[in-house]
Design a protein around this motif. Sequence first.
Motif, PDB file in Angstrom:
ATOM      1  N   SER A  79     -19.941   6.983  16.779  1.00  0.00           N
ATOM      2  CA  SER A  79     -21.022   6.811  15.807  1.00  0.00           C
ATOM      3  C   SER A  79     -20.698   5.679  14.839  1.00  0.00           C
ATOM      4  CB  SER A  79     -21.219   8.112  15.020  1.00  0.00           C
ATOM      5  OG  SER A  79     -22.051   7.861  13.909  1.00  0.00           O
ATOM      6  N   PRO A  80     -21.645   4.752  14.604  1.00  0.00           N
ATOM      7  CA  PRO A  80     -21.394   3.685  13.629  1.00  0.00           C
ATOM      8  C   PRO A  80     -21.269   4.234  12.212  1.00  0.00           C
ATOM      9  CG  PRO A  80     -23.653   3.585  14.423  1.00  0.00           C
ATOM     10  CD  PRO A  80     -22.950   4.619  15.249  1.00  0.00           C
ATOM     11  N   TYR A  81     -21.822   5.418  11.954  1.00  0.00           N
ATOM     12  CA  TYR A  81     -21.722   6.015  10.624  1.00  0.00           C
ATOM     13  C   TYR A  81     -20.256   6.223  10.258  1.00  0.00           C
ATOM     14  CZ  TYR A  81     -21.588   9.396   6.892  1.00  0.00           C
ATOM     15  OH  TYR A  81     -21.292  10.036   5.732  1.00  0.00           O
ATOM     16  N   PHE A  82     -19.496   6.841  11.142  1.00  0.00           N
ATOM     17  CA  PHE A  82     -18.098   7.141  10.833  1.00  0.00           C
ATOM     18  C   PHE A  82     -17.248   5.879  10.764  1.00  0.00           C
ATOM     19  CE2 PHE A  82     -19.623  11.173  12.615  1.00  0.00           C
ATOM     20  CZ  PHE A  82     -19.402  11.966  11.504  1.00  0.00           C
ATOM     21  N   VAL A  83     -17.556   4.907  11.602  1.00  0.00           N
ATOM     22  CA  VAL A  83     -16.832   3.637  11.548  1.00  0.00           C
ATOM     23  C   VAL A  83     -17.066   2.987  10.189  1.00  0.00           C
ATOM     24  CG1 VAL A  83     -16.694   1.314  12.504  1.00  0.00           C
ATOM     25  CG2 VAL A  83     -16.875   3.282  14.031  1.00  0.00           C
ATOM     26  N   ASN A  84     -18.318   2.957   9.751  1.00  0.00           N
ATOM     27  CA  ASN A  84     -18.637   2.364   8.447  1.00  0.00           C
ATOM     28  C   ASN A  84     -18.023   3.171   7.309  1.00  0.00           C
ATOM     29  OD1 ASN A  84     -20.077   0.300   9.644  1.00  0.00           O
ATOM     30  ND2 ASN A  84     -22.008   1.406   9.541  1.00  0.00           N
ATOM     31  N   GLU A  85     -18.024   4.488   7.450  1.00  0.00           N
ATOM     32  CA  GLU A  85     -17.429   5.329   6.417  1.00  0.00           C
ATOM     33  C   GLU A  85     -15.927   5.057   6.299  1.00  0.00           C
ATOM     34  OE1 GLU A  85     -17.529   9.947   5.005  1.00  0.00           O
ATOM     35  OE2 GLU A  85     -17.376   9.569   7.154  1.00  0.00           O
ATOM     36  N   MET A  86     -15.242   4.951   7.413  1.00  0.00           N
ATOM     37  CA  MET A  86     -13.802   4.680   7.392  1.00  0.00           C
ATOM     38  C   MET A  86     -13.511   3.300   6.812  1.00  0.00           C
ATOM     39  SD  MET A  86     -12.073   7.262   8.230  1.00  0.00           S
ATOM     40  CE  MET A  86     -13.305   8.242   7.387  1.00  0.00           C
ATOM     41  N   ARG A  87     -14.350   2.321   7.142  1.00  0.00           N
ATOM     42  CA  ARG A  87     -14.184   0.981   6.550  1.00  0.00           C
ATOM     43  C   ARG A  87     -14.299   1.054   5.029  1.00  0.00           C
ATOM     44  NH1 ARG A  87     -17.804  -1.777  10.910  1.00  0.00           N
ATOM     45  NH2 ARG A  87     -16.213  -2.407  12.380  1.00  0.00           N
ATOM     46  N   ASP A  88     -15.265   1.845   4.570  1.00  0.00           N
ATOM     47  CA  ASP A  88     -15.467   1.961   3.131  1.00  0.00           C
ATOM     48  C   ASP A  88     -14.313   2.700   2.469  1.00  0.00           C
ATOM     49  OD1 ASP A  88     -17.168   1.331   0.869  1.00  0.00           O
ATOM     50  OD2 ASP A  88     -17.465   3.504   0.720  1.00  0.00           O
ATOM     51  N   VAL A  89     -13.781   3.714   3.123  1.00  0.00           N
ATOM     52  CA  VAL A  89     -12.620   4.427   2.585  1.00  0.00           C
ATOM     53  C   VAL A  89     -11.437   3.466   2.456  1.00  0.00           C
ATOM     54  CG1 VAL A  89     -10.893   6.190   3.112  1.00  0.00           C
ATOM     55  CG2 VAL A  89     -13.322   6.727   3.352  1.00  0.00           C
ATOM     56  N   LEU A  90     -11.187   2.673   3.483  1.00  0.00           N
ATOM     57  CA  LEU A  90     -10.093   1.708   3.433  1.00  0.00           C
ATOM     58  C   LEU A  90     -10.333   0.649   2.355  1.00  0.00           C
ATOM     59  CD1 LEU A  90      -9.463   1.280   7.254  1.00  0.00           C
ATOM     60  CD2 LEU A  90      -8.044   2.531   5.605  1.00  0.00           C
ATOM     61  N   ARG A  91     -11.580   0.193   2.228  1.00  0.00           N
ATOM     62  CA  ARG A  91     -11.924  -0.766   1.190  1.00  0.00           C
ATOM     63  C   ARG A  91     -11.654  -0.160  -0.195  1.00  0.00           C
ATOM     64  NH1 ARG A  91     -14.737  -0.938  -2.645  1.00  0.00           N
ATOM     65  NH2 ARG A  91     -15.882   0.920  -2.053  1.00  0.00           N
ATOM     66  N   PHE A  92     -12.015   1.113  -0.359  1.00  0.00           N
ATOM     67  CA  PHE A  92     -11.784   1.791  -1.641  1.00  0.00           C
ATOM     68  C   PHE A  92     -10.297   1.784  -1.999  1.00  0.00           C
ATOM     69  CE2 PHE A  92     -10.428   5.754  -3.680  1.00  0.00           C
ATOM     70  CZ  PHE A  92     -11.013   5.585  -4.929  1.00  0.00           C
ATOM     71  N   PHE A  93      -9.431   2.141  -1.052  1.00  0.00           N
ATOM     72  CA  PHE A  93      -7.999   2.177  -1.343  1.00  0.00           C
ATOM     73  C   PHE A  93      -7.442   0.784  -1.631  1.00  0.00           C
ATOM     74  CE2 PHE A  93      -8.147   6.363   0.840  1.00  0.00           C
ATOM     75  CZ  PHE A  93      -7.678   7.108  -0.232  1.00  0.00           C
TER      76      PHE A  93
END
Length: 126
Positions: A79-93
């Motif tokens: 799912s592109p949703y989870f890929v985008n969510e993980m990218r955002d989590v990494l960006r946050f850190f």
Amino acid sequence: IAPSVHLKDYWVHPLEMLVSKMEVGAKKVRHIVSGAHHILQIKYENKDALIVMAEMGYAQDFFVSGNGQNGQNLKRCTSPYFVNEMRDVLRFFKEKTPSFDYQQTLEIMRIMDLALTEKYDEWLEL
């Protein structure tokens, strides 16, 4: 993993979407119970919002998927949703800045606190 069957664990998800769309500014909350259905009515200055949820009474399985070493015992998430969510989590850190206004988080917490009281069918001020 079997999640809790209690609504207190699930209100946060529709509230996140609602507050993101309606923005901060809720005035009152009312929790109505009708059988297994829970209705959360939220009043804003010039508009109302409604969330309807059903308490199932049993746990529903879910899992988190990802890529492990050699891909063993883990299913790839497509799912592109989870890929985008993980990218955002990494960006946050990396950047140390949230993707949303912290005021929204505080509003969600205030609404949840009121929704989870035992005061049903009663308007509660935020």
